[in-house]
Design a protein around this motif. Structure first.
Motif, PDB file in Angstrom:
ATOM      1  N   HIS A 150       0.830  -1.207   0.000  1.00  0.00           N
ATOM      2  CA  HIS A 150       0.000   0.000   0.000  1.00  0.00           C
ATOM      3  C   HIS A 150       0.866   1.258   0.000  1.00  0.00           C
ATOM      4  N   ASP A 151       1.877   1.291   0.863  1.00  0.00           N
ATOM      5  CA  ASP A 151       2.774   2.458   0.912  1.00  0.00           C
ATOM      6  C   ASP A 151       3.474   2.667  -0.430  1.00  0.00           C
ATOM      7  N   ALA A 152       3.922   1.562  -1.042  1.00  0.00           N
ATOM      8  CA  ALA A 152       4.617   1.675  -2.323  1.00  0.00           C
ATOM      9  C   ALA A 152       3.673   2.192  -3.413  1.00  0.00           C
ATOM     10  N   ALA A 153       2.426   1.740  -3.385  1.00  0.00           N
ATOM     11  CA  ALA A 153       1.457   2.193  -4.382  1.00  0.00           C
ATOM     12  C   ALA A 153       1.145   3.680  -4.212  1.00  0.00           C
ATOM     13  N   ALA A 192      -4.068  17.326  -6.676  1.00  0.00           N
ATOM     14  CA  ALA A 192      -5.135  16.338  -6.459  1.00  0.00           C
ATOM     15  C   ALA A 192      -5.263  15.978  -4.990  1.00  0.00           C
ATOM     16  N   LEU A 193      -4.118  15.823  -4.308  1.00  0.00           N
ATOM     17  CA  LEU A 193      -4.149  15.490  -2.886  1.00  0.00           C
ATOM     18  C   LEU A 193      -4.725  16.641  -2.066  1.00  0.00           C
ATOM     19  N   ALA A 194      -4.337  17.869  -2.396  1.00  0.00           N
ATOM     20  CA  ALA A 194      -4.858  19.028  -1.671  1.00  0.00           C
ATOM     21  C   ALA A 194      -6.369  19.140  -1.849  1.00  0.00           C
ATOM     22  N   ASP A 195      -6.861  18.923  -3.075  1.00  0.00           N
ATOM     23  CA  ASP A 195      -8.304  18.966  -3.319  1.00  0.00           C
ATOM     24  C   ASP A 195      -9.017  17.863  -2.532  1.00  0.00           C
ATOM     25  N   THR A 215     -11.331  11.110   9.694  1.00  0.00           N
ATOM     26  CA  THR A 215     -10.172  11.569  10.463  1.00  0.00           C
ATOM     27  C   THR A 215      -8.910  10.844  10.020  1.00  0.00           C
ATOM     28  N   ALA A 216      -9.007   9.528   9.885  1.00  0.00           N
ATOM     29  CA  ALA A 216      -7.843   8.749   9.458  1.00  0.00           C
ATOM     30  C   ALA A 216      -7.406   9.132   8.045  1.00  0.00           C
ATOM     31  N   ARG A 217      -8.353   9.391   7.180  1.00  0.00           N
ATOM     32  CA  ARG A 217      -8.009   9.737   5.791  1.00  0.00           C
ATOM     33  C   ARG A 217      -7.405  11.134   5.706  1.00  0.00           C
ATOM     34  N   CYS A 218      -7.877  12.049   6.543  1.00  0.00           N
ATOM     35  CA  CYS A 218      -7.238  13.374   6.582  1.00  0.00           C
ATOM     36  C   CYS A 218      -5.782  13.245   7.005  1.00  0.00           C
ATOM     37  N   ALA A 219      -5.541  12.434   8.029  1.00  0.00           N
ATOM     38  CA  ALA A 219      -4.171  12.245   8.499  1.00  0.00           C
ATOM     39  C   ALA A 219      -3.306  11.602   7.415  1.00  0.00           C
ATOM     40  N   GLU A 220      -3.864  10.644   6.693  1.00  0.00           N
ATOM     41  CA  GLU A 220      -3.109   9.977   5.631  1.00  0.00           C
ATOM     42  C   GLU A 220      -2.794  10.948   4.492  1.00  0.00           C
ATOM     43  N   LEU A 221      -3.767  11.755   4.112  1.00  0.00           N
ATOM     44  CA  LEU A 221      -3.539  12.728   3.039  1.00  0.00           C
ATOM     45  C   LEU A 221      -2.510  13.777   3.452  1.00  0.00           C
ATOM     46  N   ARG A 222      -2.580  14.226   4.708  1.00  0.00           N
ATOM     47  CA  ARG A 222      -1.578  15.190   5.175  1.00  0.00           C
ATOM     48  C   ARG A 222      -0.185  14.580   5.150  1.00  0.00           C
ATOM     49  N   ARG A 257       0.912  12.282   3.159  1.00  0.00           N
ATOM     50  CA  ARG A 257       1.376  12.204   1.770  1.00  0.00           C
ATOM     51  C   ARG A 257       1.824  13.572   1.266  1.00  0.00           C
ATOM     52  N   LEU A 258       1.064  14.605   1.600  1.00  0.00           N
ATOM     53  CA  LEU A 258       1.463  15.951   1.186  1.00  0.00           C
ATOM     54  C   LEU A 258       2.754  16.382   1.872  1.00  0.00           C
ATOM     55  N   ASP A 259       2.888  16.047   3.136  1.00  0.00           N
ATOM     56  CA  ASP A 259       4.126  16.388   3.846  1.00  0.00           C
ATOM     57  C   ASP A 259       5.320  15.680   3.230  1.00  0.00           C
ATOM     58  N   ARG A 260       5.113  14.440   2.785  1.00  0.00           N
ATOM     59  CA  ARG A 260       6.207  13.705   2.142  1.00  0.00           C
ATOM     60  C   ARG A 260       6.616  14.391   0.835  1.00  0.00           C
ATOM     61  N   LEU A 261       5.631  14.856   0.078  1.00  0.00           N
ATOM     62  CA  LEU A 261       5.958  15.590  -1.144  1.00  0.00           C
ATOM     63  C   LEU A 261       6.686  16.894  -0.819  1.00  0.00           C
ATOM     64  N   ASP A 262       6.268  17.555   0.271  1.00  0.00           N
ATOM     65  CA  ASP A 262       6.956  18.784   0.671  1.00  0.00           C
ATOM     66  C   ASP A 262       8.422  18.509   0.990  1.00  0.00           C
ATOM     67  N   ARG A 263       8.678  17.410   1.688  1.00  0.00           N
ATOM     68  CA  ARG A 263      10.061  17.083   2.041  1.00  0.00           C
ATOM     69  C   ARG A 263      10.880  16.763   0.803  1.00  0.00           C
ATOM     70  N   LEU A 264      10.285  16.054  -0.141  1.00  0.00           N
ATOM     71  CA  LEU A 264      11.012  15.689  -1.355  1.00  0.00           C
ATOM     72  C   LEU A 264      11.315  16.910  -2.217  1.00  0.00           C
ATOM     73  N   ASP A 265      10.401  17.891  -2.195  1.00  0.00           N
ATOM     74  CA  ASP A 265      10.558  19.071  -3.049  1.00  0.00           C
ATOM     75  C   ASP A 265      11.365  20.180  -2.407  1.00  0.00           C
ATOM     76  N   ARG A 266      11.656  20.056  -1.110  1.00  0.00           N
ATOM     77  CA  ARG A 266      12.328  21.145  -0.409  1.00  0.00           C
ATOM     78  C   ARG A 266      13.776  21.255  -0.873  1.00  0.00           C
ATOM     79  N   PRO A 267      14.200  22.398  -1.429  1.00  0.00           N
ATOM     80  CA  PRO A 267      15.574  22.528  -1.911  1.00  0.00           C
ATOM     81  C   PRO A 267      16.546  22.721  -0.763  1.00  0.00           C
TER      82      PRO A 267
END
Length: 450
Positions: free
Chosen positions: A84-87, A100-103, A153-160, A162-172
Protein backbone atom coordinates in the motif's frame (compact mmCIF):
# COMPACT_ATOMS: atom_id res chain seq x y z
CA UNK A 1 -5.19 6.31 -17.36
CA UNK A 2 -5.27 2.84 -18.96
CA UNK A 3 -4.37 -0.11 -16.74
CA UNK A 4 -1.24 -0.87 -18.76
CA UNK A 5 -0.04 2.71 -18.21
CA UNK A 6 -0.32 2.55 -14.42
CA UNK A 7 2.87 2.53 -12.34
CA UNK A 8 4.03 -0.99 -11.58
CA UNK A 9 3.57 -0.57 -7.82
CA UNK A 10 -0.05 0.49 -8.28
CA UNK A 11 -0.77 -2.52 -10.49
CA UNK A 12 0.91 -4.78 -7.95
CA UNK A 13 -1.28 -3.49 -5.14
CA UNK A 14 -4.42 -3.78 -7.27
CA UNK A 15 -3.59 -7.44 -7.92
CA UNK A 16 -3.02 -7.98 -4.20
CA UNK A 17 -6.35 -6.34 -3.35
CA UNK A 18 -8.15 -8.55 -5.87
CA UNK A 19 -6.60 -11.66 -4.31
CA UNK A 20 -7.56 -10.46 -0.83
CA UNK A 21 -11.19 -9.92 -1.78
CA UNK A 22 -11.31 -13.33 -3.45
CA UNK A 23 -10.66 -14.83 0.00
CA UNK A 24 -13.59 -12.98 1.60
CA UNK A 25 -17.36 -13.22 1.50
CA UNK A 26 -17.81 -9.98 -0.43
CA UNK A 27 -21.42 -9.64 0.69
CA UNK A 28 -20.59 -9.74 4.39
CA UNK A 29 -18.57 -7.77 6.91
CA UNK A 30 -16.85 -4.53 6.02
CA UNK A 31 -16.32 -5.75 2.48
CA UNK A 32 -20.08 -5.95 2.04
CA UNK A 33 -20.49 -2.48 3.52
CA UNK A 34 -17.95 -0.98 1.12
CA UNK A 35 -19.56 -2.64 -1.91
CA UNK A 36 -22.97 -1.38 -0.81
CA UNK A 37 -21.90 2.19 -0.03
CA UNK A 38 -19.39 2.83 -2.82
CA UNK A 39 -19.37 0.17 -5.56
CA UNK A 40 -17.75 2.53 -8.09
CA UNK A 41 -14.94 3.28 -5.67
CA UNK A 42 -14.34 -0.41 -5.00
CA UNK A 43 -14.16 -1.16 -8.74
CA UNK A 44 -11.75 1.75 -9.23
CA UNK A 45 -9.47 0.32 -6.54
CA UNK A 46 -9.57 -3.17 -8.04
CA UNK A 47 -8.80 -1.72 -11.50
CA UNK A 48 -5.88 0.26 -10.10
CA UNK A 49 -7.44 3.61 -10.98
CA UNK A 50 -7.49 4.46 -7.26
CA UNK A 51 -5.53 3.32 -4.22
CA UNK A 52 -7.92 2.85 -1.28
CA UNK A 53 -7.25 4.62 2.02
CA UNK A 54 -5.44 2.44 4.54
CA UNK A 55 -8.48 2.26 6.83
CA UNK A 56 -10.31 0.37 4.06
CA UNK A 57 -7.49 -2.15 3.69
CA UNK A 58 -7.32 -2.53 7.46
CA UNK A 59 -11.06 -3.22 7.64
CA UNK A 60 -10.73 -5.89 4.93
CA UNK A 61 -7.95 -7.50 6.95
CA UNK A 62 -10.34 -7.58 9.90
CA UNK A 63 -12.81 -9.43 7.69
CA UNK A 64 -10.00 -11.85 6.86
CA UNK A 65 -9.32 -12.38 10.57
CA UNK A 66 -13.01 -13.03 11.23
CA UNK A 67 -13.28 -15.52 8.34
CA UNK A 68 -10.10 -17.44 9.09
CA UNK A 69 -8.09 -16.50 12.19
CA UNK A 70 -6.42 -13.42 13.68
CA UNK A 71 -3.02 -14.95 12.96
CA UNK A 72 -3.87 -15.11 9.24
CA UNK A 73 -4.65 -11.40 9.12
CA UNK A 74 -1.61 -10.56 11.25
CA UNK A 75 0.62 -12.38 8.78
CA UNK A 76 -0.91 -10.37 5.91
CA UNK A 77 -0.74 -6.95 7.54
CA UNK A 78 2.96 -6.30 7.01
CA UNK A 79 2.84 -7.24 3.32
CA UNK A 80 -0.38 -5.28 2.77
CA UNK A 81 1.09 -2.17 4.41
CA UNK A 82 4.31 -2.35 2.37
CA UNK A 83 2.44 -2.77 -0.92
CA UNK A 84 0.00 0.00 0.00
CA UNK A 85 2.77 2.46 0.91
CA UNK A 86 4.62 1.67 -2.32
CA UNK A 87 1.46 2.19 -4.38
CA UNK A 88 0.76 5.54 -2.74
CA UNK A 89 4.32 6.68 -3.34
CA UNK A 90 4.03 5.72 -7.00
CA UNK A 91 0.71 7.55 -7.29
CA UNK A 92 2.13 10.64 -5.66
CA UNK A 93 5.03 10.70 -8.11
CA UNK A 94 2.64 11.30 -11.03
CA UNK A 95 2.19 14.83 -12.47
CA UNK A 96 -0.47 16.87 -10.69
CA UNK A 97 -0.44 14.68 -7.60
CA UNK A 98 0.00 17.55 -5.15
CA UNK A 99 -3.02 19.50 -6.40
CA UNK A 100 -5.13 16.34 -6.46
CA UNK A 101 -4.15 15.49 -2.89
CA UNK A 102 -4.86 19.03 -1.67
CA UNK A 103 -8.30 18.97 -3.32
CA UNK A 104 -9.05 15.57 -1.80
CA UNK A 105 -7.99 16.78 1.63
CA UNK A 106 -10.39 19.72 1.37
CA UNK A 107 -13.22 17.33 0.51
CA UNK A 108 -12.31 14.97 3.33
CA UNK A 109 -12.14 17.80 5.86
CA UNK A 110 -15.71 18.71 4.90
CA UNK A 111 -16.70 15.05 5.31
CA UNK A 112 -15.10 15.06 8.74
CA UNK A 113 -16.97 18.17 9.83
CA UNK A 114 -20.26 16.78 8.50
CA UNK A 115 -19.74 13.54 10.43
CA UNK A 116 -18.88 15.47 13.61
CA UNK A 117 -22.01 17.59 13.25
CA UNK A 118 -24.09 14.48 12.64
CA UNK A 119 -22.67 12.83 15.75
CA UNK A 120 -23.58 15.86 17.84
CA UNK A 121 -27.12 16.01 16.42
CA UNK A 122 -27.72 12.29 16.96
CA UNK A 123 -26.36 12.49 20.51
CA UNK A 124 -28.83 15.27 21.30
CA UNK A 125 -31.69 13.26 19.81
CA UNK A 126 -30.62 10.18 21.75
CA UNK A 127 -30.64 12.12 25.01
CA UNK A 128 -34.23 13.18 24.26
CA UNK A 129 -35.46 9.75 23.05
CA UNK A 130 -38.82 8.73 24.53
CA UNK A 131 -38.87 5.01 23.72
CA UNK A 132 -36.45 2.12 23.67
CA UNK A 133 -37.05 1.47 19.97
CA UNK A 134 -36.24 5.08 19.12
CA UNK A 135 -33.13 4.99 21.30
CA UNK A 136 -31.90 1.75 19.70
CA UNK A 137 -32.35 3.18 16.20
CA UNK A 138 -30.51 6.35 17.17
CA UNK A 139 -27.65 4.36 18.74
CA UNK A 140 -27.22 2.45 15.49
CA UNK A 141 -27.18 5.68 13.47
CA UNK A 142 -24.73 7.19 15.96
CA UNK A 143 -22.43 4.19 15.61
CA UNK A 144 -22.31 4.68 11.84
CA UNK A 145 -21.78 8.43 12.23
CA UNK A 146 -18.84 7.69 14.51
CA UNK A 147 -17.44 5.27 11.97
CA UNK A 148 -17.76 7.93 9.26
CA UNK A 149 -15.95 10.43 11.48
CA UNK A 150 -13.26 7.91 12.38
CA UNK A 151 -12.59 7.09 8.75
CA UNK A 152 -12.62 10.73 7.67
CA UNK A 153 -10.17 11.57 10.46
CA UNK A 154 -7.84 8.75 9.46
CA UNK A 155 -8.01 9.74 5.79
CA UNK A 156 -7.24 13.37 6.58
CA UNK A 157 -4.17 12.25 8.50
CA UNK A 158 -3.11 9.98 5.63
CA UNK A 159 -3.54 12.73 3.04
CA UNK A 160 -1.58 15.19 5.17
CA UNK A 161 1.23 12.66 5.55
CA UNK A 162 1.38 12.20 1.77
CA UNK A 163 1.46 15.95 1.19
CA UNK A 164 4.13 16.39 3.85
CA UNK A 165 6.21 13.71 2.14
CA UNK A 166 5.96 15.59 -1.14
CA UNK A 167 6.96 18.78 0.67
CA UNK A 168 10.06 17.08 2.04
CA UNK A 169 11.01 15.69 -1.36
CA UNK A 170 10.56 19.07 -3.05
CA UNK A 171 12.33 21.15 -0.41
CA UNK A 172 15.57 22.53 -1.91
CA UNK A 173 18.84 22.61 -0.04
CA UNK A 174 19.54 26.02 1.48
CA UNK A 175 22.95 27.52 0.67
CA UNK A 176 24.92 28.65 3.70
CA UNK A 177 27.42 30.77 1.74
CA UNK A 178 30.45 30.38 -0.54
CA UNK A 179 34.04 29.69 0.33
CA UNK A 180 36.95 31.67 -1.04
CA UNK A 181 37.25 29.35 -4.01
CA UNK A 182 33.66 29.97 -5.05
CA UNK A 183 32.26 26.53 -4.16
CA UNK A 184 28.86 26.81 -2.45
CA UNK A 185 29.09 25.67 1.16
CA UNK A 186 26.16 23.28 0.84
CA UNK A 187 27.91 21.48 -2.05
CA UNK A 188 31.10 20.73 -0.10
CA UNK A 189 31.28 17.52 1.93
CA UNK A 190 31.42 18.09 5.67
CA UNK A 191 33.86 15.73 7.41
CA UNK A 192 32.39 16.43 10.84
CA UNK A 193 29.86 13.99 12.33
CA UNK A 194 26.43 15.55 12.28
CA UNK A 195 24.24 15.92 15.33
CA UNK A 196 20.51 16.66 15.50
CA UNK A 197 21.28 20.31 16.21
CA UNK A 198 23.05 20.57 12.79
CA UNK A 199 18.55 20.09 10.57
CA UNK A 200 18.40 23.67 12.92
CA UNK A 201 19.53 27.30 11.84
CA UNK A 202 22.58 28.72 13.54
CA UNK A 203 21.50 31.39 16.02
CA UNK A 204 24.43 33.70 15.29
CA UNK A 205 23.83 34.07 11.54
CA UNK A 206 20.80 36.39 11.99
CA UNK A 207 19.38 35.22 8.68
CA UNK A 208 15.97 36.44 7.68
CA UNK A 209 13.24 33.80 7.92
CA UNK A 210 12.22 32.14 4.70
CA UNK A 211 8.86 33.25 3.39
CA UNK A 212 6.87 30.84 1.27
CA UNK A 213 5.04 32.43 -1.60
CA UNK A 214 3.15 29.49 -3.06
CA UNK A 215 -0.59 29.44 -2.73
CA UNK A 216 -2.70 26.44 -1.86
CA UNK A 217 -3.81 24.69 1.27
CA UNK A 218 -0.41 23.16 2.00
CA UNK A 219 1.49 26.43 2.27
CA UNK A 220 1.48 29.23 4.78
CA UNK A 221 2.07 31.91 2.13
CA UNK A 222 -0.90 33.02 0.08
CA UNK A 223 -1.30 35.85 -2.37
CA UNK A 224 -2.24 39.11 -0.72
CA UNK A 225 -5.98 39.33 -0.29
CA UNK A 226 -6.51 35.58 -0.89
CA UNK A 227 -8.13 35.28 2.51
CA UNK A 228 -10.66 37.71 3.87
CA UNK A 229 -10.42 38.58 7.54
CA UNK A 230 -13.34 36.99 9.43
CA UNK A 231 -16.09 39.53 9.91
CA UNK A 232 -16.10 41.15 13.34
CA UNK A 233 -12.96 39.35 14.51
CA UNK A 234 -10.37 41.74 15.96
CA UNK A 235 -6.79 40.90 14.98
CA UNK A 236 -4.18 40.27 17.65
CA UNK A 237 -0.84 42.00 17.72
CA UNK A 238 2.10 39.72 16.97
CA UNK A 239 4.94 40.72 19.30
CA UNK A 240 8.45 41.11 17.89
CA UNK A 241 10.60 38.02 18.21
CA UNK A 242 14.05 38.29 19.71
CA UNK A 243 16.81 36.40 17.89
CA UNK A 244 18.21 33.80 20.33
CA UNK A 245 21.72 34.23 21.56
CA UNK A 246 24.44 31.82 20.54
CA UNK A 247 24.28 30.01 23.86
CA UNK A 248 20.53 29.67 24.05
CA UNK A 249 19.09 26.22 24.55
CA UNK A 250 16.96 24.74 21.78
CA UNK A 251 13.26 25.00 22.58
CA UNK A 252 11.37 21.85 23.42
CA UNK A 253 7.82 20.92 22.55
CA UNK A 254 5.03 21.71 24.97
CA UNK A 255 4.07 18.05 24.98
CA UNK A 256 7.22 17.32 26.93
CA UNK A 257 8.55 20.50 28.53
CA UNK A 258 7.01 23.70 27.26
CA UNK A 259 9.25 26.69 26.65
CA UNK A 260 12.99 26.32 26.97
CA UNK A 261 13.20 28.17 30.27
CA UNK A 262 10.65 25.98 32.04
CA UNK A 263 11.28 22.71 33.88
CA UNK A 264 10.10 19.55 32.13
CA UNK A 265 6.42 18.82 32.61
CA UNK A 266 5.09 15.40 33.42
CA UNK A 267 1.75 13.99 32.34
CA UNK A 268 -1.00 14.61 34.86
CA UNK A 269 -1.28 11.88 37.52
CA UNK A 270 -3.64 9.08 36.51
CA UNK A 271 -6.09 7.52 38.92
CA UNK A 272 -5.33 3.83 39.56
CA UNK A 273 -7.61 1.29 37.94
CA UNK A 274 -9.93 -0.45 40.37
CA UNK A 275 -10.71 -4.15 40.41
CA UNK A 276 -14.00 -3.43 38.68
CA UNK A 277 -12.12 -1.56 35.96
CA UNK A 278 -9.76 -4.46 35.36
CA UNK A 279 -12.71 -6.86 35.19
CA UNK A 280 -14.43 -4.56 32.68
CA UNK A 281 -11.34 -4.55 30.48
CA UNK A 282 -10.98 -8.32 30.57
CA UNK A 283 -14.67 -8.80 29.85
CA UNK A 284 -14.66 -6.38 26.94
CA UNK A 285 -11.66 -8.06 25.30
CA UNK A 286 -13.26 -11.49 25.69
CA UNK A 287 -16.55 -10.27 24.18
CA UNK A 288 -14.72 -8.55 21.34
CA UNK A 289 -12.77 -11.70 20.48
CA UNK A 290 -16.03 -13.67 20.40
CA UNK A 291 -17.69 -11.12 18.14
CA UNK A 292 -14.74 -11.20 15.74
CA UNK A 293 -14.83 -15.00 15.58
CA UNK A 294 -18.53 -14.85 14.80
CA UNK A 295 -18.02 -12.20 12.12
CA UNK A 296 -20.33 -9.76 13.93
CA UNK A 297 -18.31 -6.71 12.90
CA UNK A 298 -21.00 -4.11 13.54
CA UNK A 299 -21.42 -5.14 17.18
CA UNK A 300 -17.67 -5.31 17.59
CA UNK A 301 -17.32 -1.75 16.36
CA UNK A 302 -20.06 -0.56 18.71
CA UNK A 303 -18.20 -2.18 21.61
CA UNK A 304 -14.98 -0.40 20.65
CA UNK A 305 -16.82 2.94 20.37
CA UNK A 306 -18.20 2.46 23.88
CA UNK A 307 -14.82 1.46 25.33
CA UNK A 308 -13.18 4.57 23.81
CA UNK A 309 -15.25 6.68 26.23
CA UNK A 310 -14.21 4.77 29.35
CA UNK A 311 -12.04 6.43 32.04
CA UNK A 312 -8.60 7.28 30.67
CA UNK A 313 -6.83 5.05 33.20
CA UNK A 314 -8.27 1.94 31.54
CA UNK A 315 -6.80 2.69 28.12
CA UNK A 316 -3.28 1.34 28.78
CA UNK A 317 -4.81 -1.90 30.07
CA UNK A 318 -6.98 -2.13 26.97
CA UNK A 319 -3.96 -1.55 24.73
CA UNK A 320 -1.99 -4.36 26.34
CA UNK A 321 -4.94 -6.79 26.51
CA UNK A 322 -6.06 -6.24 22.91
CA UNK A 323 -2.56 -6.68 21.52
CA UNK A 324 -1.98 -9.79 23.61
CA UNK A 325 -5.24 -11.24 22.25
CA UNK A 326 -4.13 -10.61 18.66
CA UNK A 327 -6.58 -7.72 18.29
CA UNK A 328 -4.08 -4.97 17.57
CA UNK A 329 -6.16 -3.69 14.65
CA UNK A 330 -9.06 -3.19 17.05
CA UNK A 331 -6.83 -1.15 19.33
CA UNK A 332 -6.07 1.12 16.37
CA UNK A 333 -9.81 1.50 15.78
CA UNK A 334 -10.37 2.31 19.44
CA UNK A 335 -7.70 5.02 19.25
CA UNK A 336 -9.52 6.58 16.30
CA UNK A 337 -12.79 6.48 18.25
CA UNK A 338 -11.16 8.07 21.31
CA UNK A 339 -9.87 10.90 19.11
CA UNK A 340 -13.39 12.38 19.06
CA UNK A 341 -13.32 12.93 22.85
CA UNK A 342 -13.66 16.50 24.17
CA UNK A 343 -10.34 18.33 24.45
CA UNK A 344 -9.80 17.77 28.16
CA UNK A 345 -10.55 14.06 28.02
CA UNK A 346 -8.43 13.70 24.88
CA UNK A 347 -5.37 15.06 26.67
CA UNK A 348 -6.16 12.90 29.73
CA UNK A 349 -6.21 9.83 27.50
CA UNK A 350 -2.87 10.80 25.95
CA UNK A 351 -1.42 11.41 29.43
CA UNK A 352 -2.58 8.00 30.67
CA UNK A 353 -1.05 6.20 27.70
CA UNK A 354 2.22 8.13 27.91
CA UNK A 355 2.55 7.59 31.67
CA UNK A 356 2.07 3.84 31.19
CA UNK A 357 4.84 3.60 28.59
CA UNK A 358 2.59 3.77 25.50
CA UNK A 359 4.11 7.02 24.28
CA UNK A 360 3.53 6.30 20.58
CA UNK A 361 -0.15 5.66 21.26
CA UNK A 362 -0.36 8.86 23.29
CA UNK A 363 1.10 10.88 20.43
CA UNK A 364 -1.15 9.13 17.91
CA UNK A 365 -4.35 9.87 19.80
CA UNK A 366 -3.37 13.54 19.92
CA UNK A 367 -2.66 13.58 16.18
CA UNK A 368 -6.01 11.99 15.44
CA UNK A 369 -7.78 14.21 17.95
CA UNK A 370 -6.49 17.43 16.45
CA UNK A 371 -7.77 16.52 12.98
CA UNK A 372 -10.98 18.37 13.72
CA UNK A 373 -12.24 21.79 12.59
CA UNK A 374 -9.85 24.60 13.48
CA UNK A 375 -12.49 26.60 15.35
CA UNK A 376 -13.26 23.56 17.49
CA UNK A 377 -9.59 23.40 18.51
CA UNK A 378 -9.67 27.08 19.42
CA UNK A 379 -12.81 26.69 21.52
CA UNK A 380 -11.33 23.63 23.21
CA UNK A 381 -8.19 25.55 24.17
CA UNK A 382 -10.25 28.45 25.53
CA UNK A 383 -12.33 26.06 27.62
CA UNK A 384 -9.21 24.43 29.09
CA UNK A 385 -7.68 27.81 29.92
CA UNK A 386 -10.94 28.95 31.55
CA UNK A 387 -10.77 25.85 33.78
CA UNK A 388 -7.19 26.67 34.76
CA UNK A 389 -5.81 23.72 32.78
CA UNK A 390 -3.01 25.58 31.05
CA UNK A 391 -0.80 22.51 30.66
CA UNK A 392 -3.54 20.60 28.82
CA UNK A 393 -4.14 23.62 26.59
CA UNK A 394 -0.43 23.72 25.66
CA UNK A 395 -0.43 19.98 24.94
CA UNK A 396 -3.40 20.34 22.60
CA UNK A 397 -1.93 23.30 20.74
CA UNK A 398 1.48 21.66 20.44
CA UNK A 399 -0.07 18.62 18.76
CA UNK A 400 -2.20 20.84 16.52
CA UNK A 401 0.67 23.03 15.33
CA UNK A 402 2.88 20.01 14.66
CA UNK A 403 0.21 18.18 12.66
CA UNK A 404 -1.14 21.00 10.48
CA UNK A 405 0.08 23.42 7.87
CA UNK A 406 0.47 26.98 9.24
CA UNK A 407 -2.49 28.17 7.18
CA UNK A 408 -4.76 25.65 8.90
CA UNK A 409 -3.25 26.23 12.34
CA UNK A 410 -3.82 29.98 12.02
CA UNK A 411 -7.57 29.49 11.62
CA UNK A 412 -7.82 28.01 15.13
CA UNK A 413 -7.31 31.55 16.48
CA UNK A 414 -10.60 32.79 14.97
CA UNK A 415 -12.74 32.27 18.11
CA UNK A 416 -10.66 34.79 20.12
CA UNK A 417 -7.51 36.14 18.40
CA UNK A 418 -6.24 38.31 21.30
CA UNK A 419 -6.18 35.27 23.60
CA UNK A 420 -5.36 32.48 21.15
CA UNK A 421 -2.69 34.07 18.95
CA UNK A 422 -0.08 34.31 21.75
CA UNK A 423 -0.74 30.69 22.75
CA UNK A 424 -0.44 29.53 19.15
CA UNK A 425 2.80 31.42 18.62
CA UNK A 426 4.29 29.96 21.77
CA UNK A 427 3.44 26.45 20.57
CA UNK A 428 4.92 27.17 17.14
CA UNK A 429 8.12 28.61 18.62
CA UNK A 430 8.54 25.42 20.69
CA UNK A 431 8.48 23.44 17.45
CA UNK A 432 11.02 25.55 15.55
CA UNK A 433 11.84 29.12 14.62
CA UNK A 434 10.79 28.43 11.01
CA UNK A 435 7.42 27.10 12.14
CA UNK A 436 6.95 30.21 14.25
CA UNK A 437 7.67 32.59 11.35
CA UNK A 438 5.43 30.61 8.99
CA UNK A 439 2.60 30.87 11.50
CA UNK A 440 3.19 34.61 12.01
CA UNK A 441 2.85 35.10 8.27
CA UNK A 442 -0.25 32.88 8.05
CA UNK A 443 -1.94 34.78 10.89
CA UNK A 444 -1.29 38.11 9.17
CA UNK A 445 -2.52 36.87 5.81
CA UNK A 446 -5.67 35.55 7.50
CA UNK A 447 -6.26 38.96 9.09
CA UNK A 448 -5.98 37.49 12.58
CA UNK A 449 -2.82 39.36 13.60
CA UNK A 450 -1.03 42.57 12.75
Amino acid sequence: MAVEQLPGRVREFAHYLTDLLDRLDQGDGWCGVFWQRDPDGMRACLDGREVPPWDVVEALLRDLAARYAPATAAAETGRARALHDAALAARDALPGARDALADRLDVMLREQRYAADRQAALSRRLAAATSRAEADALRLDLSWARDDHTRATARCAELRARLDRLDRLDRPARPEGDDEGGTPAHARPDPRPRTPSDPAPRPDTHRKPRRRTQGGARFAGAAAGEWDAPAGVPPAVVPPVAVPSAGARAPRGARFAGAADEPPERPAPVEPVTGDGRAAVAGAVARLAGLRRAGRTGEAHALLAEAAHWPAARLPLLAAALREAGLGADWATLLWEAASLPAGRLVAAADALTAAGHRTDGEQILRHGTARPAAEIGHGVLALVAEGRDREARVLLDAYVRGHAPREAALSAEPDPPRLVPLLLRAARDVSEETHWDLVHALRVAGLAI
